[in-house]
Design a protein around this motif. Structure first.
Motif, PDB file in Angstrom:
ATOM      1  N   VAL A 165       0.816  -1.214   0.000  1.00 58.43           N
ATOM      2  CA  VAL A 165       0.000   0.000   0.000  1.00 58.43           C
ATOM      3  C   VAL A 165       0.852   1.267   0.000  1.00 58.43           C
ATOM      4  CG1 VAL A 165      -1.688   1.330   1.334  1.00 58.43           C
ATOM      5  CG2 VAL A 165      -1.995  -1.135   1.033  1.00 58.43           C
ATOM      6  N   PHE A 166       1.939   1.281   0.787  1.00 56.28           N
ATOM      7  CA  PHE A 166       2.678   2.524   0.966  1.00 56.28           C
ATOM      8  C   PHE A 166       3.949   2.649   0.134  1.00 56.28           C
ATOM      9  CE2 PHE A 166       0.191   2.131   4.877  1.00 56.28           C
ATOM     10  CZ  PHE A 166      -0.484   3.331   4.836  1.00 56.28           C
ATOM     11  N   ALA A 167       4.533   1.554  -0.308  1.00 58.90           N
ATOM     12  CA  ALA A 167       5.802   1.648  -1.029  1.00 58.90           C
ATOM     13  C   ALA A 167       5.733   1.084  -2.441  1.00 58.90           C
ATOM     14  CB  ALA A 167       6.902   0.931  -0.234  1.00 58.90           C
ATOM     15  N   VAL A 168       5.301  -0.148  -2.573  1.00 51.95           N
ATOM     16  CA  VAL A 168       5.394  -0.827  -3.864  1.00 51.95           C
ATOM     17  C   VAL A 168       4.400  -0.280  -4.883  1.00 51.95           C
ATOM     18  CG1 VAL A 168       5.182  -3.054  -5.040  1.00 51.95           C
ATOM     19  CG2 VAL A 168       6.340  -2.915  -2.830  1.00 51.95           C
ATOM     20  N   MET A 169       3.111  -0.346  -4.584  1.00 51.20           N
ATOM     21  CA  MET A 169       2.106   0.000  -5.588  1.00 51.20           C
ATOM     22  C   MET A 169       2.155   1.456  -6.048  1.00 51.20           C
ATOM     23  SD  MET A 169       0.865  -2.778  -6.542  1.00 51.20           S
ATOM     24  CE  MET A 169      -0.639  -2.469  -7.444  1.00 51.20           C
ATOM     25  N   PRO A 170       2.355   2.430  -5.186  1.00 46.22           N
ATOM     26  CA  PRO A 170       2.440   3.798  -5.710  1.00 46.22           C
ATOM     27  C   PRO A 170       3.571   3.962  -6.739  1.00 46.22           C
ATOM     28  CG  PRO A 170       2.143   3.853  -3.341  1.00 46.22           C
ATOM     29  CD  PRO A 170       2.388   2.417  -3.713  1.00 46.22           C
ATOM     30  N   ASN A 171       4.709   3.345  -6.470  1.00 46.62           N
ATOM     31  CA  ASN A 171       5.838   3.463  -7.397  1.00 46.62           C
ATOM     32  C   ASN A 171       5.694   2.535  -8.603  1.00 46.62           C
ATOM     33  OD1 ASN A 171       7.359   5.407  -5.847  1.00 46.62           O
ATOM     34  ND2 ASN A 171       7.623   3.766  -4.373  1.00 46.62           N
ATOM     35  N   TYR A 172       5.223   1.330  -8.363  1.00 49.16           N
ATOM     36  CA  TYR A 172       5.062   0.342  -9.428  1.00 49.16           C
ATOM     37  C   TYR A 172       4.045   0.824 -10.466  1.00 49.16           C
ATOM     38  CZ  TYR A 172       4.669  -4.481 -11.298  1.00 49.16           C
ATOM     39  OH  TYR A 172       4.676  -5.607 -12.079  1.00 49.16           O
ATOM     40  N   THR A 173       2.926   1.365 -10.009  1.00 49.51           N
ATOM     41  CA  THR A 173       1.912   1.842 -10.953  1.00 49.51           C
ATOM     42  C   THR A 173       2.406   3.042 -11.766  1.00 49.51           C
ATOM     43  OG1 THR A 173       0.843   3.119  -9.196  1.00 49.51           O
ATOM     44  CG2 THR A 173      -0.086   0.952  -9.705  1.00 49.51           C
ATOM     45  N   LYS A 174       3.265   3.863 -11.178  1.00 52.55           N
ATOM     46  CA  LYS A 174       3.870   4.964 -11.951  1.00 52.55           C
ATOM     47  C   LYS A 174       4.786   4.406 -13.035  1.00 52.55           C
ATOM     48  CE  LYS A 174       3.874   8.393  -8.283  1.00 52.55           C
ATOM     49  NZ  LYS A 174       4.696   9.073  -7.286  1.00 52.55           N
ATOM     50  N   LEU A 175       5.537   3.380 -12.689  1.00 52.47           N
ATOM     51  CA  LEU A 175       6.488   2.775 -13.623  1.00 52.47           C
ATOM     52  C   LEU A 175       5.786   2.155 -14.827  1.00 52.47           C
ATOM     53  CD1 LEU A 175       9.512   1.986 -14.067  1.00 52.47           C
ATOM     54  CD2 LEU A 175       8.970  -0.151 -12.874  1.00 52.47           C
ATOM     55  N   ILE A 176       4.659   1.501 -14.605  1.00 53.38           N
ATOM     56  CA  ILE A 176       3.972   0.796 -15.698  1.00 53.38           C
ATOM     57  C   ILE A 176       2.683   1.501 -16.126  1.00 53.38           C
ATOM     58  CG2 ILE A 176       4.961  -1.440 -15.090  1.00 53.38           C
ATOM     59  CD1 ILE A 176       2.263  -2.119 -13.772  1.00 53.38           C
ATOM     60  N   ARG A 177       2.570   2.759 -15.808  1.00 45.59           N
ATOM     61  CA  ARG A 177       1.361   3.553 -16.057  1.00 45.59           C
ATOM     62  C   ARG A 177       0.853   3.458 -17.498  1.00 45.59           C
ATOM     63  NH1 ARG A 177       2.634   8.232 -13.648  1.00 45.59           N
ATOM     64  NH2 ARG A 177       4.148   8.668 -15.260  1.00 45.59           N
ATOM     65  N   ARG A 178       1.745   3.568 -18.467  1.00 47.84           N
ATOM     66  CA  ARG A 178       1.315   3.563 -19.870  1.00 47.84           C
ATOM     67  C   ARG A 178       0.586   2.265 -20.223  1.00 47.84           C
ATOM     68  NH1 ARG A 178       5.621   5.267 -23.998  1.00 47.84           N
ATOM     69  NH2 ARG A 178       3.784   5.737 -25.243  1.00 47.84           N
ATOM     70  N   TRP A 179       1.161   1.127 -19.830  1.00 48.42           N
ATOM     71  CA  TRP A 179       0.524  -0.153 -20.118  1.00 48.42           C
ATOM     72  C   TRP A 179      -0.733  -0.361 -19.278  1.00 48.42           C
ATOM     73  CZ3 TRP A 179      -0.184  -4.274 -16.646  1.00 48.42           C
ATOM     74  CH2 TRP A 179      -0.748  -5.418 -17.220  1.00 48.42           C
ATOM     75  N   LEU A 180      -0.650   0.025 -18.023  1.00 46.96           N
ATOM     76  CA  LEU A 180      -1.743  -0.219 -17.072  1.00 46.96           C
ATOM     77  C   LEU A 180      -3.034   0.481 -17.480  1.00 46.96           C
ATOM     78  CD1 LEU A 180      -2.229  -1.660 -14.375  1.00 46.96           C
ATOM     79  CD2 LEU A 180      -1.466   0.409 -13.222  1.00 46.96           C
ATOM     80  N   PHE A 181      -2.938   1.709 -17.933  1.00 47.00           N
ATOM     81  CA  PHE A 181      -4.135   2.492 -18.247  1.00 47.00           C
ATOM     82  C   PHE A 181      -4.448   2.529 -19.733  1.00 47.00           C
ATOM     83  CE2 PHE A 181      -2.708   4.026 -14.122  1.00 47.00           C
ATOM     84  CZ  PHE A 181      -3.878   3.888 -13.407  1.00 47.00           C
ATOM     85  N   LYS A 182      -3.756   1.712 -20.516  1.00 45.51           N
ATOM     86  CA  LYS A 182      -3.958   1.648 -21.958  1.00 45.51           C
ATOM     87  C   LYS A 182      -5.206   0.884 -22.293  1.00 45.51           C
ATOM     88  CE  LYS A 182      -1.262   0.220 -25.947  1.00 45.51           C
ATOM     89  NZ  LYS A 182      -0.011  -0.415 -26.290  1.00 45.51           N
TER      90      LYS A 182
END
Length: 182
Positions: A165-182
């Motif tokens: 909740v506090f470390a992995v997902m906020p950074n991970y979702t930023k890293l893969i944002r283009r694919w995730l929200f495509k």
């Protein structure tokens, strides 16, 4: 997906000296909410006296559809209009379902499709479930806490959820944002 339940998180920033009036307003609107179709439960997180002024109200419904019906109902709108003079900011709320909150960033309120949420969550939890026990268990034994399958599991899962909740997902979702929200 419509029947997975839904929550709304409402933030009300209350003007100084208006807390008692707001509490009275809550006693009016809470019973109306409880009698809405699909209502499950609610929780009110009150501000710390003389320190904060934000009330956070969390309401759960059985479906997103029933939650939206309540949030957009004339009854709720009339009660919000009645309380507007108590608010420092407008009535602010976010509707959530499942683990959607893990995929929301400051600038991105749209959530990805469920199969992408599944893959991303799984790909984040799997390495944590392998690594966290290697750190937590030796630390627990160092503290002379005896091995116990249940308490070890409780602490390990708590660490994994905290990291997610506090470390992995906020950074991970930023890293893969283009694919995730495509």
């Amino acid at each position: 997906m419509e029947n997975q339940g839904a929550s709304v998180v409402i933030s009300h920033h209350i003007l100084d000296g208006k807390q008692e009036e707001y509490e009275n307003w809550l006693t009016e609107i809470v019973p109306l909410t409880k009698h809405s179709k699909g209502f499950i439960d609610w929780q009110i997180i009150r501000p710390i006296p003389d320190l904060t002024f934000v009330y956070t109200v969390i309401i759960r419904f059985d479906t997103i559809e029933n939650l939206k019906k309540w949030m957009e109902s004339d009854t709720r709108k009339k009660h919000i209009e009645k309380a507007n003079s108590l608010f420092r900011k407008n009535d602010n709320y976010k509707i959530k379902s499942g683990l959607d909150f893990l995929f929301e960033t400051e600038n991105q309120t749209k959530v990805p499709v469920r199969w992408k949420q599944f893959l991303v969550t799984w790909s984040a939890i799997y390495p944590l479930s392998l690594l966290v026990p290697f750190v937590v268990l030796p630390f627990l034994r160092l503290l002379k806490i005896p091995a116990n399958h249940y308490s070890d599991g409780l602490l390990i899962s708590g660490c994994i959820v905290f990291l997610m909740v506090f470390a992995v997902m906020p950074n991970y979702t930023k890293l893969i944002r283009r694919w995730l929200f495509k």
